[in-house]
Write a protein that holds these residues in place. Structure first.
Motif, PDB file in Angstrom:
ATOM      1  N   GLU A 134       0.791  -1.227   0.000  1.00 24.61           N
ATOM      2  CA  GLU A 134       0.000   0.000   0.000  1.00 24.61           C
ATOM      3  C   GLU A 134       0.829   1.286   0.000  1.00 24.61           C
ATOM      4  O   GLU A 134       0.279   2.376  -0.178  1.00 24.61           O
ATOM      5  N   GLU A 136       3.041   4.508  -0.682  1.00 22.86           N
ATOM      6  CA  GLU A 136       3.191   5.474  -1.766  1.00 22.86           C
ATOM      7  C   GLU A 136       4.615   6.017  -1.721  1.00 22.86           C
ATOM      8  O   GLU A 136       5.348   5.801  -0.753  1.00 22.86           O
ATOM      9  N   LEU A 137       4.987   6.734  -2.766  1.00 23.15           N
ATOM     10  CA  LEU A 137       6.356   7.214  -2.856  1.00 23.15           C
ATOM     11  C   LEU A 137       6.721   8.104  -1.672  1.00 23.15           C
ATOM     12  O   LEU A 137       7.841   8.031  -1.159  1.00 23.15           O
ATOM     13  N   TRP A 138       5.769   8.892  -1.192  1.00 22.41           N
ATOM     14  CA  TRP A 138       6.086   9.772  -0.060  1.00 22.41           C
ATOM     15  C   TRP A 138       6.338   8.966   1.213  1.00 22.41           C
ATOM     16  O   TRP A 138       7.147   9.367   2.054  1.00 22.41           O
ATOM     17  N   HIS A 139       5.666   7.809   1.340  1.00 19.51           N
ATOM     18  CA  HIS A 139       5.941   6.929   2.484  1.00 19.51           C
ATOM     19  C   HIS A 139       7.374   6.394   2.407  1.00 19.51           C
ATOM     20  O   HIS A 139       8.088   6.355   3.417  1.00 19.51           O
ATOM     21  N   LEU A 140       7.782   5.975   1.214  1.00 18.29           N
ATOM     22  CA  LEU A 140       9.133   5.446   1.044  1.00 18.29           C
ATOM     23  C   LEU A 140      10.184   6.510   1.317  1.00 18.29           C
ATOM     24  O   LEU A 140      11.236   6.213   1.892  1.00 18.29           O
ATOM     25  N   ALA A 259       8.424  -2.846  -2.879  1.00 17.45           N
ATOM     26  CA  ALA A 259       7.792  -1.531  -2.713  1.00 17.45           C
ATOM     27  C   ALA A 259       8.490  -0.480  -3.569  1.00 17.45           C
ATOM     28  O   ALA A 259       7.838   0.351  -4.223  1.00 17.45           O
ATOM     29  N   ARG A 262       7.557  -1.210  -7.233  1.00 20.38           N
ATOM     30  CA  ARG A 262       6.160  -0.871  -7.547  1.00 20.38           C
ATOM     31  C   ARG A 262       5.942   0.625  -7.654  1.00 20.38           C
ATOM     32  O   ARG A 262       5.174   1.101  -8.491  1.00 20.38           O
ATOM     33  N   CYS A 263       6.639   1.394  -6.803  1.00 21.23           N
ATOM     34  CA  CYS A 263       6.458   2.846  -6.790  1.00 21.23           C
ATOM     35  C   CYS A 263       7.389   3.575  -7.760  1.00 21.23           C
ATOM     36  O   CYS A 263       7.362   4.805  -7.829  1.00 21.23           O
ATOM     37  N   ALA A 265      10.672   3.886  -7.610  1.00 17.36           N
ATOM     38  CA  ALA A 265      11.607   4.712  -6.844  1.00 17.36           C
ATOM     39  C   ALA A 265      12.949   4.879  -7.537  1.00 17.36           C
ATOM     40  O   ALA A 265      13.648   5.861  -7.304  1.00 17.36           O
TER      41      ALA A 265
END
Length: 342
Positions: A134, A136-140, A259, A262-263, A265
């Motif tokens: 779940e 998102e790029l900002w979470h990473l 993750a 998927r995003c 990064a």
């Protein structure tokens, strides 16, 4: 006889000092800037939250003197007796609180590590699982900023245990650390790989850059490594910490690599965790059989300390994960100061 003088070099390449978050950390910052002794008392330490912002920033600042220091702070403050006295009080407060929080901690290596060797059926509480499915790029980006406090000095705290080990334990520990430091190649050092990950994520890879934004829960996960590493009496706990990290790293790294992929990064961001999937799967076997097994063969009385080091690691990592998940669930930043957008 040659003696050390007070005209020691001044760190010019270390991170900048940050502002304090309370009485203790403000006192430390003032002492480092002025060259004076810290003006605080044992009573003030005992009043502080042992897991709070003030105590952990103060402790982090004092520990950092043993790593790269701070811009403008003389190198010889590392062994300033007044700073060491305060550090001792802070350490005692933190360590006592850890022991109090873990009254039922395992006392054997088998009991401490057995639960970590089996992937849980229910991963709903796993932060890496959340990021994999779940995130998102900002979470990473936030996660990387928080983890940068350790990963930009990856393996350094654990290196302190090497001269305190012998035989099998020492040989295996050196072998693992050799991999962590890039097997002789600077561009493959794990700290360098993490800096590359940060660049992919639009973060500043400068050492210590996100200290000011890191909450106490993140500082504590790094402070515990320094605490165990700087004390020979806690060598068993440091080995327990190291083993816990290696045992749990590979599955989490696999999820984090997914993750990042998927995003979108970036290749370096994905590569950092993909590298840990393979490397730490090998390290897990070596650390359990040779580092832990060798230390137990040499010093069986340290078994309870090894188990405690593992339990303390799990406890502090769970606190950090809870902090991050709670902030994100509320739609807020897990950092004290949110990152600027890319």
């Amino acid at each position: 006889m040659t003696t050390l003088t007070t005209s020691a070099p001044t760190a010019a390449t270390g991170p900048r000092l940050v502002e304090g978050r309370g009485e203790l950390s403000t006192t430390v910052v003032r002492a480092l800037r002025s060259g004076d002794a810290p003006d605080t008392s044992t009573a003030a330490v005992l009043r502080a939250d042992p897991f709070g912002e003030d105590l952990h920033l103060a402790l982090y600042l004092l520990y950092e003197l043993h790593y790269r220091g701070f811009d403008g702070v003389p190198d010889d403050r590392e062994w300033d007796p007044s700073l060491l006295r305060l550090r001792k009080d802070l350490e005692a407060r933190f360590l006592d609180a850890l022991r109090a929080a873990l009254p039922d901690a395992p006392r054997t290596v088998e009991d401490a590590f057995a639960p970590l060797l089996v992937e849980p059926v229910d991963l709903s509480g796993s932060l890496s699982r959340h990021l994999e499915k779940e995130g998102e790029l900002w979470h990473l980006r936030e996660y990387a900023a928080l983890r940068s406090l350790y990963h930009l000095k990856e393996a350094d705290p654990h290196a302190w245990v090497i001269p305190r080990l012998t035989g099998r334990a020492k040989a295996a520990m050196v072998a693992i650390e050799y991999d962590e430091f890039g097997a002789g190649r600077a561009d493959r050092m794990h700290a360098r790989l993490f800096a590359d990950l940060m660049v992919d994520l639009g973060l500043d890879p400068a050492y210590g850059r996100y200290l000011e934004a890191a909450p106490a829960a993140a500082l504590a996960t790094v402070n515990v490594m320094s605490l165990f590493g700087l004390h020979r009496a806690l060598r068993g706990a440091l080995v327990g910490h190291f083993a816990c990290v290696e045992v749990t790293s590979s599955p989490g790294s696999r999820r984090l690599a997914e993750a990042m992929r998927r995003c979108g990064a970036g290749a370096a961001a994905e590569h950092f965790y993909a590298e840990h999937v393979e490397a730490d799967a090998v390290h897990e076997q070596l650390v359990r059989r040779e580092v832990v097994g060798g230390l137990l063969a040499d010093e069986p009385a340290l078994e309870e300390d090894i188990a405690f080091g593992c339990a303390a690691t799990v406890f502090l990592e769970d606190r950090l994960a809870d902090h991050i998940r709670a902030a994100w669930a509320a739609g807020e930043s897990a950092l004290l100061t949110p990152l600027p957008p890319t």
